[in-house]
Design a protein around this motif. Structure first.
Motif, PDB file in Angstrom:
ATOM      1  N   LYS A  10      69.104 -54.896  24.806  1.00 36.77           N
ATOM      2  CA  LYS A  10      70.281 -55.286  25.575  1.00 36.77           C
ATOM      3  C   LYS A  10      71.392 -55.565  24.579  1.00 36.77           C
ATOM      4  CE  LYS A  10      71.857 -58.681  28.959  1.00 36.77           C
ATOM      5  NZ  LYS A  10      71.493 -59.908  29.686  1.00 36.77           N
ATOM      6  N   GLY A  11      72.508 -54.850  24.737  1.00 36.29           N
ATOM      7  CA  GLY A  11      73.599 -55.037  23.792  1.00 36.29           C
ATOM      8  C   GLY A  11      74.812 -54.217  24.185  1.00 36.29           C
ATOM      9  N   ILE A  12      75.753 -54.111  23.258  1.00 35.65           N
ATOM     10  CA  ILE A  12      77.010 -53.411  23.497  1.00 35.65           C
ATOM     11  C   ILE A  12      76.887 -51.952  23.053  1.00 35.65           C
ATOM     12  CG2 ILE A  12      79.498 -53.382  22.961  1.00 35.65           C
ATOM     13  CD1 ILE A  12      78.639 -55.880  24.484  1.00 35.65           C
ATOM     14  N   VAL A  13      77.423 -51.056  23.858  1.00 33.68           N
ATOM     15  CA  VAL A  13      77.441 -49.631  23.500  1.00 33.68           C
ATOM     16  C   VAL A  13      78.497 -49.441  22.416  1.00 33.68           C
ATOM     17  CG1 VAL A  13      77.777 -47.270  24.325  1.00 33.68           C
ATOM     18  CG2 VAL A  13      76.743 -48.976  25.848  1.00 33.68           C
ATOM     19  N   GLN A  14      78.055 -49.240  21.174  1.00 33.28           N
ATOM     20  CA  GLN A  14      78.955 -49.141  20.015  1.00 33.28           C
ATOM     21  C   GLN A  14      79.440 -47.711  19.815  1.00 33.28           C
ATOM     22  OE1 GLN A  14      77.353 -51.158  16.540  1.00 33.28           O
ATOM     23  NE2 GLN A  14      78.279 -49.631  15.202  1.00 33.28           N
ATOM     24  N   GLU A  15      78.549 -46.745  19.976  1.00 34.95           N
ATOM     25  CA  GLU A  15      78.887 -45.316  19.911  1.00 34.95           C
ATOM     26  C   GLU A  15      78.194 -44.632  21.067  1.00 34.95           C
ATOM     27  OE1 GLU A  15      78.053 -43.263  16.241  1.00 34.95           O
ATOM     28  OE2 GLU A  15      78.653 -44.998  15.049  1.00 34.95           O
ATOM     29  N   LEU A  16      78.843 -43.593  21.612  1.00 30.03           N
ATOM     30  CA  LEU A  16      78.241 -42.888  22.742  1.00 30.03           C
ATOM     31  C   LEU A  16      78.485 -41.392  22.625  1.00 30.03           C
ATOM     32  CD1 LEU A  16      76.768 -43.062  25.460  1.00 30.03           C
ATOM     33  CD2 LEU A  16      78.976 -43.455  26.552  1.00 30.03           C
ATOM     34  N   HIS A  17      77.404 -40.636  22.635  1.00 30.58           N
ATOM     35  CA  HIS A  17      77.436 -39.180  22.597  1.00 30.58           C
ATOM     36  C   HIS A  17      76.569 -38.677  23.756  1.00 30.58           C
ATOM     37  CE1 HIS A  17      79.186 -39.704  18.616  1.00 30.58           C
ATOM     38  NE2 HIS A  17      78.202 -40.544  18.366  1.00 30.58           N
ATOM     39  N   PRO A  18      76.664 -37.402  24.122  1.00 31.88           N
ATOM     40  CA  PRO A  18      75.872 -36.922  25.273  1.00 31.88           C
ATOM     41  C   PRO A  18      74.361 -37.167  25.155  1.00 31.88           C
ATOM     42  CG  PRO A  18      77.535 -35.313  24.706  1.00 31.88           C
ATOM     43  CD  PRO A  18      77.582 -36.373  23.640  1.00 31.88           C
ATOM     44  N   THR A  19      73.793 -37.031  23.950  1.00 35.02           N
ATOM     45  CA  THR A  19      72.338 -37.208  23.834  1.00 35.02           C
ATOM     46  C   THR A  19      71.915 -38.280  22.826  1.00 35.02           C
ATOM     47  OG1 THR A  19      72.243 -35.392  22.243  1.00 35.02           O
ATOM     48  CG2 THR A  19      71.811 -34.843  24.549  1.00 35.02           C
ATOM     49  N   SER A  20      72.860 -39.119  22.421  1.00 36.05           N
ATOM     50  CA  SER A  20      72.511 -40.229  21.534  1.00 36.05           C
ATOM     51  C   SER A  20      73.566 -41.320  21.653  1.00 36.05           C
ATOM     52  CB  SER A  20      72.416 -39.762  20.076  1.00 36.05           C
ATOM     53  OG  SER A  20      73.687 -39.359  19.608  1.00 36.05           O
ATOM     54  N   MET A  21      73.191 -42.514  21.208  1.00 34.52           N
ATOM     55  CA  MET A  21      74.128 -43.636  21.227  1.00 34.52           C
ATOM     56  C   MET A  21      73.686 -44.666  20.203  1.00 34.52           C
ATOM     57  SD  MET A  21      72.511 -46.429  23.086  1.00 34.52           S
ATOM     58  CE  MET A  21      73.756 -47.179  24.058  1.00 34.52           C
ATOM     59  N   LYS A  32      80.890 -51.548  26.498  1.00 32.06           N
ATOM     60  CA  LYS A  32      80.347 -52.432  27.551  1.00 32.06           C
ATOM     61  C   LYS A  32      78.891 -52.777  27.240  1.00 32.06           C
ATOM     62  CE  LYS A  32      83.858 -52.319  30.452  1.00 32.06           C
ATOM     63  NZ  LYS A  32      84.639 -53.456  30.830  1.00 32.06           N
ATOM     64  N   GLU A  33      78.438 -53.893  27.788  1.00 31.87           N
ATOM     65  CA  GLU A  33      77.042 -54.299  27.602  1.00 31.87           C
ATOM     66  C   GLU A  33      76.137 -53.438  28.482  1.00 31.87           C
ATOM     67  OE1 GLU A  33      75.258 -58.493  26.788  1.00 31.87           O
ATOM     68  OE2 GLU A  33      75.205 -58.215  28.963  1.00 31.87           O
ATOM     69  N   THR A  34      74.963 -53.138  27.959  1.00 27.70           N
ATOM     70  CA  THR A  34      74.007 -52.343  28.728  1.00 27.70           C
ATOM     71  C   THR A  34      72.593 -52.809  28.432  1.00 27.70           C
ATOM     72  OG1 THR A  34      73.402 -50.093  29.383  1.00 27.70           O
ATOM     73  CG2 THR A  34      73.637 -50.502  27.022  1.00 27.70           C
ATOM     74  N   PHE A  35      71.669 -52.403  29.289  1.00 30.74           N
ATOM     75  CA  PHE A  35      70.246 -52.669  29.096  1.00 30.74           C
ATOM     76  C   PHE A  35      69.525 -51.332  29.112  1.00 30.74           C
ATOM     77  CE2 PHE A  35      65.965 -53.101  30.773  1.00 30.74           C
ATOM     78  CZ  PHE A  35      65.448 -54.124  29.997  1.00 30.74           C
ATOM     79  N   LEU A  36      68.703 -51.077  28.096  1.00 31.21           N
ATOM     80  CA  LEU A  36      67.953 -49.819  28.018  1.00 31.21           C
ATOM     81  C   LEU A  36      66.455 -50.091  27.938  1.00 31.21           C
ATOM     82  CD1 LEU A  36      69.997 -47.791  25.363  1.00 31.21           C
ATOM     83  CD2 LEU A  36      69.931 -47.375  27.823  1.00 31.21           C
TER      84      LEU A  36
END
Length: 194
Positions: A6-17, A42-46
């Motif tokens: 659980k944390g902040i999305v720092q980088e976002l790509h179609p198949t990795s983050m 934004k914060e997310t849970f994976l």
């Protein structure tokens, strides 16, 4: 073993983050299904599946526990590695994968990059008794929609300045009626319906 993050999305790509958890950035492989639900900053849970090999530790993240379970079923099949499973989850919905397996539709599975005839047939044989719950998981796409065509069409429309949310609803409606459209035809149909 890492089970979830659980944390902040720092980088976002179609198949990795990269997810920032209290100052530590974790590189996570994701499917397009999961990528579309994430928002940069934004914060997310994976839900995480950690794969440990001699030379590398890999993390794969999923928006839902069902997607994680399907990923684990796919990689249990001989010849399907984690990258192939992520590509499959990016190309087809959980419901489409389950339907293809239950109806022996190896041609649909072969449309996924890197999945040949033998691998598709092995997936069907190995997972036929294990995927029923994914078909009944409440996903609202009952027809086989070619997600790659839809994704490329929406990207093309975004370049033209049309918001993705607006064009996605129209694309879903059109693809339910005529699922075999090319990218070019789908873009034309969406533009006519805006």
């Amino acid at each position: 073993m890492v089970y979830s993050l659980k944390g902040i999305v720092q980088e976002l790509h179609p198949t990795s983050m990269v997810i920032d958890v209290n100052g530590v950035g974790y590189y996570v492989g994701i499917s397009l299904q999961t990528s579309e639900k994430l928002v940069l900053g934004k914060e997310t849970f994976l839900n995480i599946q950690q794969i440990i090999r001699e030379d590398v530790h890999l993390l794969f993240g999923f928006n839902t526990i069902l997607e994680k379970e399907l990923f684990n079923l796919l990689i249990s099949v001989n010849g399907v590695g984690p990258v192939s499973a992520i590509i499959m989850l990016s190309s087809l919905s959980n419901n489409e994968i389950a339907s293809a397996i239950l109806t022996n539709n190896s041609l649909l599975l072969q449309k996924v990059k890197g999945i040949g005839t033998k691998t598709a047939e092995r997936i069907i044989v190995d997972l036929r008794d294990k995927v029923q719950k994914f078909k009944d998981s409440g996903e609202n796409i009952s027809t086989f929609v070619n997600n790659k065509v839809k994704h490329e069409s929406l990207s093309a429309l975004e370049v033209l300045g049309i918001p993705k949310k607006m064009s996605e609803k129209i694309a879903d409606r059109i693809l339910k009626q005529t699922p075999d459209l090319s990218v070019e035809d789908l873009v034309k149909q969406i533009l006519k319906n805006i």
